[in-house]
Every structure is written in C-alpha cells, then in structure tokens.
Design an enzyme around this catalytic site. Structure first.
Site, PDB file in Angstrom:
ATOM      1  N   CYS A 291     -66.342  25.594 -29.992  1.00 17.38           N
ATOM      2  CA  CYS A 291     -66.028  26.644 -29.128  1.00 17.38           C
ATOM      3  C   CYS A 291     -64.667  27.113 -28.612  1.00 17.38           C
ATOM      4  O   CYS A 291     -63.978  27.872 -28.540  1.00 17.38           O
ATOM      5  CB  CYS A 291     -67.000  26.613 -27.678  1.00 17.38           C
ATOM      6  SG  CYS A 291     -68.286  26.023 -27.904  1.00 17.38           S
TER       7      CYS A 291
ATOM      8  N   LYS B 138     -69.456  33.628 -18.735  1.00 13.76           N
ATOM      9  CA  LYS B 138     -70.817  33.326 -18.308  1.00 13.76           C
ATOM     10  C   LYS B 138     -70.549  34.931 -17.978  1.00 13.76           C
ATOM     11  O   LYS B 138     -71.740  35.246 -18.498  1.00 13.76           O
ATOM     12  CB  LYS B 138     -70.213  32.823 -16.784  1.00 13.76           C
ATOM     13  CG  LYS B 138     -71.091  33.069 -15.740  1.00 13.76           C
ATOM     14  CD  LYS B 138     -72.688  32.609 -15.761  1.00 13.76           C
ATOM     15  CE  LYS B 138     -73.708  33.521 -15.580  1.00 13.76           C
ATOM     16  NZ  LYS B 138     -74.372  34.078 -15.827  1.00 13.76           N
TER      17      LYS B 138
ATOM     18  N   HIS C  15     -69.443  35.036 -24.721  1.00  7.12           N
ATOM     19  CA  HIS C  15     -69.294  34.088 -25.680  1.00  7.12           C
ATOM     20  C   HIS C  15     -69.459  33.529 -27.185  1.00  7.12           C
ATOM     21  O   HIS C  15     -70.416  33.094 -26.995  1.00  7.12           O
ATOM     22  CB  HIS C  15     -69.766  32.755 -24.571  1.00  7.12           C
ATOM     23  CG  HIS C  15     -69.041  31.847 -25.601  1.00  7.12           C
ATOM     24  ND1 HIS C  15     -68.093  31.150 -25.808  1.00  7.12           N
ATOM     25  CD2 HIS C  15     -69.828  29.762 -25.466  1.00  7.12           C
ATOM     26  CE1 HIS C  15     -67.574  29.801 -26.658  1.00  7.12           C
ATOM     27  NE2 HIS C  15     -68.549  29.288 -26.628  1.00  7.12           N
TER      28      HIS C  15
END
Lengths: 395, 395
Positions: free
Chosen positions: B84, B330, B334
């Site tokens: 990520c 959130k 993402h």
C-alpha cells in the site's frame, strides 16, 4: 559526487530449486555478499531488491521488508519490478543513492523462484512482461516475440540460424567451469541446429532456461571504502536507463532496441567512456538474437554487424571483446529478478581477478552490464571500472 | 541540493471502475497533472510509478513502460511495489532524483484496479502484502491483522469502538465535498457502531473500501521552476522511509509502528521541522485504528494519546490539527498503488488554497503525508512546505 564501489558479491547456484522460496534464495546471496564485503551489518542503510513475478509464483508481494528481514537487517527495503530488468533498475537506484551521499552502504540484488510452476504456468507468468491487452491476448509469448525480432533482423541484415548457434555454443562453453551456472555443459553448433524448434527461427538452444536463483551486491561509498577495512577495487562509474513502447507492433523497427541504446549512451556519458573502451561485457541473452542486438545497442558493432561478429568469434572468451563469460542467461540461467545484479557480480569478479574465467580478461579495466525487460521496453546499462584499491594500498 | 517542487497534481475519481485498466486510469491522472503543471511534455525526464497487484488483478507486470506510453512519454519508467506504500516509495525516489540534480522534471504517481476482481479474490490478492508463509497460510487477512492491532492497542492504552467511530465519522465528513472521493456521504457514530462486524473490534465503517483509481504529480527542480512559466508553490522538503518485520507475530508490540516512526524521524530531520510544526496531515487510515497509530507514529500525540485526540476532535477539519481532510483512505478510497501520491496531491491543493477544504487550513504552511505498506512493515513519510512562488513573484 562519490563513486559507488562494489565491496562484495553473492550468488546462489542458478538452477532448478523449486523447493526454495525467493526469500531463502536471497538470504543466501545477500549473506554471501555481506561476507564477501566484510562490512558490519549495522552499517547497511537500505536494501534495494528486484523481483519480477513473486505475485504469481509464490503469491507474495511486498518482498522488500521480507528479504531485509531474511538478511537480519532492520532497514528500509524497496522492491523494484521492471520485468527481466528488475534488479538492474534496483542497482541504478542503489548506485544513485550512494553516489549522491544518501547512503554509505547498501545491499542490492534480486531473486526469482520459477520452477515451482508448471511449464505452461511459467510461460503464462512470463508473458506479463509483454502488453497483456495487445500482445498476450493475441497469443504472443516471449519465444514468439523474440522469433519475430530474429526474423526481422535476418530480413534487414541477413544472418542465419547457424550464426545464432555460435552464440549458444560460446555461452555454454563459458559456463562449463562456472559452478553457479545451470548448464555446465558444452554444446556444438550441430546440437543447436538439431535442437527442436520453439518458434522459428528460434530453437531450443536459442532460448535461456527457466531458473531459480538470487544475486546480491554490497555497494559502499568511496569514503566508506577509504575508511574501513574493506576491499572494493571495482566502481560502478556509469548508469543509464531507457524505455520504449511496450508492444512490438508499436515499434518502428523490431531489429533494434532504442531503449538499450539510450541506456548505453547515458551510462557511457556518465562514466566518461565510450564503447571502444569496453574490455568485457555481460549482456541480456534471453535468446541468442537478443545477444546480437544487445552488442549492437551497446555500440560494440554497427547495426547488422553483430551477427557477423558472433559468427567470426569476436565475442568468445579468447576473442577481442568477450561477452557473457559467465555463460550468460543462455547457459548460466535466468532467474528473472536476479539477473541484473548477477551480471554485475560476475563482472566484478572478472575485474577483480577471482572469477574462473578471469584469465581471459587479465588486463580488463572497463566492463559493461546490459539488462533488458520484456522485448527491451525497458533497459538498464551499467559501466564498471577498476579503481586503485586504497584499502589494499593502505594495508 | 535543490528543492523538489510540486508543479502539478492529477487525480481520477476514486471509486468503482472495474471496466478501466490501470494504464487508462493513470493516463487520466498523469495527463491532468501535466496539464495542471503546464510543463512541456518533452521536458519530462522519467516516470516513477507505484502499483501493487497488477499481476493478480490484470495479469500485467512491467507497467513502467506501459504507463509512460499511455502518457505519450518516451522516457525511462520504473515501477515500484511496496504494497500500500507503492507510490509513496515511488515519490521518495522521484524526490531524491530531483533534489540531487538527476532530473529537472519527473512524473510520479500510481494506479490500482481492484473492483474487476470478486470480493474473495481481492481479499486474497491484498493478502500478498502480508507474510504468505507465516501469516496468510494461518488464515490471516488484513481486516484480521488490523483487528489484532486494535485489540492490542485497546489492551495497552484503553479505548473503545466508539472512539474509533469518531475517526470514521470525521473522514466521511471531510469527503462530502471532495468530488474525487468514493463516498461523499456523511455518517454518524451510531451508523459506525451499528455496522456489521468485519473482525472484532473492527466493523464495516472501520475499514476503507476497495477502490479503483490513479494519482499523479509533476515534480520540478527549483531551478526549473525559477526559469519556466510554472507555478510550484509547494516543495517536498523532507522524505523518510522505514522498515519493520513483515509478520505481526515477529513484532515486539502490535500497537506501535516503528517503521513509521523511523520514516517520520528521517523526514522531519530532512526538512528541518518537528511534529509541532505540522499544520495538516494525510495519513494511511486503511482502518480507523491505523489512523490513530499513524498520528502517534508521526509524533502528533504520545503513544496511547491518539485515541483520546480522535475522541476529542483534535483532528477534525476545525480541530487543532486536521487529519485526512481529503476523506482519507476510509472515505476517499484506497486504490492501493495510487494512495501515496494521492495524499500528496490533496495536501498540495490544501496548501495552494484550491482544495475544497482549504478554508479549514488557510494559514497552513507545513503538511505531512504518511503512507504505509501491509501492517506497516514499510512506511514512507513526506513533508511538504509552502515556498515563495518565484514564478508568480516574477510575473
């Protein structure tokens, strides 16, 4: 700007090791490189790591921290992926960091595990280095792509399967005494010509094998080398990277590799050398035709003259410009993510004089490594030069 | 050493775009960034690109040259993968190249395509960011991993599900007016508490969504900004990277992230700032607990105090230190490989004053972006600062 020196090299055996994870392979190579360098582990500032297809062969990404941990190093670690040029790209980043004073000691290398896949699976996995939408869906695999390049080369410049066979024979001969090599086995031109076709005009002996293995280097800054008890008589003095359109169909000419030419031009300028200065080279011979094209991209021969040079033995171990004294991808093997730094490990030992084939390049001072991704949509070239070993001088 | 300035930013909509390839997404973001920067395309020297799981979601590797081509750029292009944190790592390399004079203009960004996979497939694909041998084979997925971290945090420092809900409510509120966000939808604490459990103590609203999208930045050197008609009033003045053991089981403490602390320490020192100087931050809130831990790793709050700060509204848009004004992972979403540079794109607009939430940080001069890989086995932190806009001054 300081030099980046190669203080240590490490290589696993290149071969069929389906039971070994890439982290296990890299740990062996990395620890060997640290041992060869004799640097303190706590001096290592970062790990730069190349891996191509771990997502498909091991269902594992995020390998940077994983391989740093495997070496017992608690440092930032980065994974680079540029198909078959993955560790070449990692090396470029590592060299720049050392030269720019961002780090004094780094570990750079790569690994690949491939033989745990079935043959059809590995062919399919390798194909992700080509354009999935425009090449792979049309049925293209890498043997087919390089066959197109070979056919195009023959059409533009002449040449024959027998000419290419000389590349395979040479690289197998070079690997016979290299105990890291997958094939320590000499072959003849007849063997190559009689081997089964893979994608005409390429036959079995025109292709590199599917290989598991890892390679690693320890790079140190000039000042670190000067102030520590390490021997680092080889410097990476030039780095270059080039890019090209991904799909063969979008290229103007399938028999040349502008990405590699651009990378070589940049690397030579960076090092302040020319192609004429090069004494020995490791090039990306995933297929025999790739070696021919690489030697032209590097400026060793004019376009179309590489095939003649191969036929005439210019690049054999006793020729004017030995190429792939390690055995190359063809005979030493091609664990994809490990290949780029493996080439530099071999050249370092050749220049240091502790390679099994060093005797053939006893006076060599300048070496070039050429690492290519896919059908040379990406390419990385590095120049290595011998330097006065100040640590040895001081001793 | 020169500053690296952000001359342009580009973002696709973050959301569900299963029909769009990552190259298509990146082309939109990259071209938007070039347009925003107003730099000549021929001045671009390189592309640095983050992507996490293209091998699994699109059966496509070697995306560096592919996305450069999608932007119409014939330059070296490199793909970075650090789970990520992939485009955060790409940014670090791009920043270093510009600061060290290796390039005057680069494009850096990332993309991810995920919603073309079934839910079980994407969960399985995301798991390659954890240790395949020691975590994933034992059944661990990322919601489970962050649930362990949350449980450990609660045990050591106290805190409750309701405290975490404040993070979700805040980030959803911040995203309402952000037209790049996946969820432009406010929620209440009750919504969060009543949402179905994913892995206790984490429920649905504690988790970021599965997102397709891309982000890109154009970085230019100080001298390029000074001599060309570009506006680049934000500089990346600090970069830091940290690493940690991959598997949670090997960590000393599951409620802290030393990799992020190390990255922040390095980035602050690099920029010559401290945590107290930070006016606004984007942090890696893949789960609500991750935002709490991030704000502690960045030194905004002492260990254990981040949860109190969240509960007390310190990090809301009108709080002392607004965090994730974009909506964060959130609510904004993402798209894994795009997240790192997306954070910097949002912060740049916040500092420039052309972000929909700029009014909440009108006097902000210093911003921080925190991008983490896996369970923070890798972390990258960047510091951004406003600089005198010399081009504007000259005009």
């Amino acid at each position: 700007m300081t030099d980046a020196r190669v203080a240590g090299v490490g290589l696993t055996h290149f071969g069929v090791h389906p039971e070994r994870t890439s982290r296990d392979l890299f740990a062996e190579a990395g620890l060997a490189a640290l041992d060869d360098a004799g640097v303190a582990r706590e001096d290592v500032a970062a790990v730069h790591y190349g891996n191509f297809m771990g997502e498909l062969s091991e269902h594992q990404g995020h390998q940077g921290p994983l391989v740093a941990e495997a070496l017992g190093l608690d440092v930032p670690a980065t994974r680079y992926e540029s198909a078959c040029a993955s560790s070449g790209v990692a090396l470029r980043r590592a060299v720049r960091d050392v030269r720019n004073g961002e780090a004094d000691v780094v570990v750079v290398g790569g690994a690949e595990r491939m033989n745990n896949l079935e043959t059809a699976e590995s062919t399919d996995a390798l194909a992700i280095a080509a354009d999935g939408l425009y090449e792979v869906r049309a049925g293209m695999t890498f043997p087919g792509a390089y066959a197109l390049m070979a056919a195009s080369y023959f059409e533009q410049f002449g040449g024959s399967r027998e000419d290419l066979a000389h590349i395979a024979v040479k690289n197998h001969a070079n690997a016979v005494d290299n105990d890291r090599a997958q094939y320590q086995q000499a072959i003849t031109v007849a063997d190559a010509l009689e081997s089964p076709p893979v994608a005409e005009p390429l036959h079995l002996y025109d292709a590199c094998p599917v290989t598991d293995g890892a390679s690693a280097l320890v790079l140190v800054s000039e000042s670190y080398a000067d102030t520590h008890d390490v021997s680092a008589p080889v410097a990476v003095t030039g780095t270059g990277q080039g890019g090209d359109k991904m799909a063969l169909q979008d290229r103007q000419n399938m028999a040349t590799s502008p990405a590699a030419t651009d990378a070589a031009t940049e690397a030579y300028a960076d090092a302040g050398v020319s192609a004429d200065d090069v004494d020995v080279a490791e090039v990306h011979d995933c297929f025999t035709i790739a070696e021919v094209m690489a030697t032209e991209s590097l400026g060793f021969f004019d376009p179309g003259a590489g095939i003649t040079a191969a036929r005439e033995g210019v690049t054999t171990k006793d020729g004017r410009l030995p190429v792939n004294l390690s055995g190359g991808l063809k005979a030493k093997g091609h664990p994809v993510g490990a290949t780029g730094t493996s080439q530099v490990a071999e050249l370092t030992r050749l220049l240091r004089g502790d390679h099994v084939n060093s005797e053939h390049v006893a006076d060599a001072q300048t070496a070039v490594a050429h690492n290519a991704g896919g059908t040379v949509a990406s390419a990385v070239v590095h120049v290595l030069e011998t330097v006065a070993d100040t640590e040895a001088d001081a001793a």
